[in-house]
Scaffold this active site. Structure first.
Site, PDB file in Angstrom:
ATOM      1  N   PRO A   7       0.791  -1.055  -0.045  1.00 51.47           N
ATOM      2  CA  PRO A   7      -0.096   0.112   0.174  1.00 51.47           C
ATOM      3  C   PRO A   7       0.790   1.221   0.081  1.00 51.47           C
ATOM      4  O   PRO A   7       2.028   1.281   0.600  1.00 51.47           O
ATOM      5  CB  PRO A   7      -0.816  -0.112   1.426  1.00 51.47           C
ATOM      6  CG  PRO A   7       0.187  -0.787   2.336  1.00 51.47           C
ATOM      7  CD  PRO A   7       1.014  -1.515   1.336  1.00 51.47           C
ATOM      8  N   MET A   8       0.586   2.192  -0.786  1.00 50.29           N
ATOM      9  CA  MET A   8       1.189   3.602  -0.520  1.00 50.29           C
ATOM     10  C   MET A   8       0.260   4.711  -1.182  1.00 50.29           C
ATOM     11  O   MET A   8      -0.426   4.820  -2.165  1.00 50.29           O
ATOM     12  CB  MET A   8       2.312   3.488  -1.787  1.00 50.29           C
ATOM     13  CG  MET A   8       3.448   2.574  -1.568  1.00 50.29           C
ATOM     14  SD  MET A   8       4.925   2.875  -2.677  1.00 50.29           S
ATOM     15  CE  MET A   8       5.637   4.367  -1.996  1.00 50.29           C
ATOM     16  N   CYS A  98       3.655   4.069   8.804  1.00 56.35           N
ATOM     17  CA  CYS A  98       3.506   5.134   7.990  1.00 56.35           C
ATOM     18  C   CYS A  98       4.481   6.482   8.699  1.00 56.35           C
ATOM     19  O   CYS A  98       4.354   6.831   9.835  1.00 56.35           O
ATOM     20  CB  CYS A  98       2.112   5.861   8.078  1.00 56.35           C
ATOM     21  SG  CYS A  98       2.189   7.324   6.874  1.00 56.35           S
ATOM     22  N   ASN A 199       9.878  -6.129   3.259  1.00 55.06           N
ATOM     23  CA  ASN A 199       9.542  -5.138   2.487  1.00 55.06           C
ATOM     24  C   ASN A 199      10.764  -3.856   2.407  1.00 55.06           C
ATOM     25  O   ASN A 199      11.198  -3.650   3.301  1.00 55.06           O
ATOM     26  CB  ASN A 199       8.257  -4.531   2.966  1.00 55.06           C
ATOM     27  CG  ASN A 199       7.633  -3.260   2.299  1.00 55.06           C
ATOM     28  OD1 ASN A 199       7.172  -2.146   2.815  1.00 55.06           O
ATOM     29  ND2 ASN A 199       7.724  -3.114   1.031  1.00 55.06           N
ATOM     30  N   ARG A 224       7.057   0.299  -5.084  1.00 54.04           N
ATOM     31  CA  ARG A 224       7.465   1.231  -6.197  1.00 54.04           C
ATOM     32  C   ARG A 224       7.996   0.396  -7.345  1.00 54.04           C
ATOM     33  O   ARG A 224       7.887   0.755  -8.339  1.00 54.04           O
ATOM     34  CB  ARG A 224       8.380   2.162  -5.588  1.00 54.04           C
ATOM     35  CG  ARG A 224       7.749   3.280  -4.788  1.00 54.04           C
ATOM     36  CD  ARG A 224       8.932   4.329  -4.037  1.00 54.04           C
ATOM     37  NE  ARG A 224       9.833   3.458  -2.963  1.00 54.04           N
ATOM     38  CZ  ARG A 224      10.996   4.001  -2.949  1.00 54.04           C
ATOM     39  NH1 ARG A 224      11.300   5.137  -3.054  1.00 54.04           N
ATOM     40  NH2 ARG A 224      11.827   3.516  -2.132  1.00 54.04           N
TER      41      ARG A 224
END
EC number: 1.3.1.-
Length: 317
Positions: A7-8, A98, A199, A224
């Site tokens: 998720p980004m 985050c 990750n 990415r």
């Protein structure tokens, strides 16, 4: 070996989840976070962030999407997780990684890595509020400013009831600057009984295999790197990647999603954003980016991309 799509916020949302899971090779997605802060969110908000909930919690390509929540209040997180569970998601993920200043300033995301006891209470409250058949999983960084509490935070998540843990192998202070410290993951993996997923900074097939080797983790989450090279998961699986001209069907899907789900004033920015990432892998994307940077209409830039892809098709023998 499983490949997770990361998720980004503002990048890897449902628009690109659809596109990148159609590419092939991805086993599981996690949505960008939905912020929980003091109120019970309406169901329509969950559907807005994760429209896949309207289709059995899967992308059009059939890849499950876990829904990620971000917050620090155990009671409020549990209430929202219970409501989300009524929509039958494939899983609920909790964000403790985050690095955004606005999120951390309000007590969420990576800031909680300073307080393992709060992490435990949040995970436990959510786990108790959610039916047993829906997995509750977590994502963290190595720490906030340093790595002194890494294992304590990881244990807090496991003890709270997390079924899996994704570790972004950098601290909040590291941000997204290379390198990712994969060598820190074996200690976490060996300390826990639950699966640990690696990750961070996986851009190529070589990165993927080196990440697995160094971390000892069987499964890897890619963010990415998949945006830059939509065929990366295929390549990792030993299949042929996607040449520039083979991206045309995905660009059509992307443009349909942008046209129907993104406000017109943001559409050009979304197209340029993806094209900007693809410059890292495709030299043709760089040429299109340079030629099209003055274009204001997103549709014109999409047309330029498709023309470039058409021109790149091999001439039949």
């Amino acid at each position: 070996m499983r490949i997770y799509l990361a998720p980004m916020e503002g990048l890897l949302d449902h628009v690109l989840r659809d596109v990148l899971t159609r590419s092939g090779g991805v086993d599981l997605c996690v949505s960008e976070f939905i912020r929980v802060s003091g109120s019970l969110l309406p169901k329509r908000l969950f559907y807005r962030f994760v429209p896949e909930l309207l289709s059995g919690g899967k992308t059009p390509a059939g890849v499950p999407v876990r829904v990620q929540l971000l917050g620090s209040d155990p009671v409020c997180m549990a209430e929202n997780a219970e409501r989300l569970a009524s929509l039958n998601p494939p899983g609920i993920d909790l964000n403790f990684g985050c690095p955004a200043k606005t999120v951390n300033r309000h007590g969420g995301g990576a800031l909680l890595l300073k307080t393992p006891e709060v992490i435990h209470d949040v995970v436990r409250a959510v786990r108790q509020a959610v039916p047993a058949h829906i997995p509750v999983t977590t994502k963290m960084r190595l720490g906030y400013e340093d790595q002194s509490l890494t294992l304590e935070c990881a244990h807090a998540m496991e003890d709270g009831g997390s079924a899996e843990l994704v570790v972004h192998a950098r601290t909040k202070t590291d941000g997204y600057k290379p390198p990712a410290y994969w060598e820190k993951l074996p200690a976490i993996r060996e300390a826990l009984r639950i699966p640990v997923i690696a990750n961070g900074e996986v851009w190529t097939v070589a990165d993927f295999h080196r990440c697995r080797e160094v971390s000892g983790c069987e499964d890897v989450m890619i963010g990415r790197g998949m945006v830059a090279n939509p065929g990366l998961a295929l390549e990792v699986c030993g299949k042929a990647g996607l040449a520039w001209h083979e991206l045309a069907p995905l660009v059509h899907v992307f443009w349909h999603n942008v046209e129907t789900r993104i406000l017109p004033k943001y559409q050009s920015g979304r197209v340029k954003q993806w094209l900007g990432y693809m410059r890292r892998h495709y030299h043709q994307a760089d040429a299109v980016f340079i030629e099209g940077r003055a274009l204001q209409e997103a549709g014109d830039l999409i047309a330029l991309m498709l023309d470039s892809m058409q021109a790149a098709q091999p001439i039949p023998a």
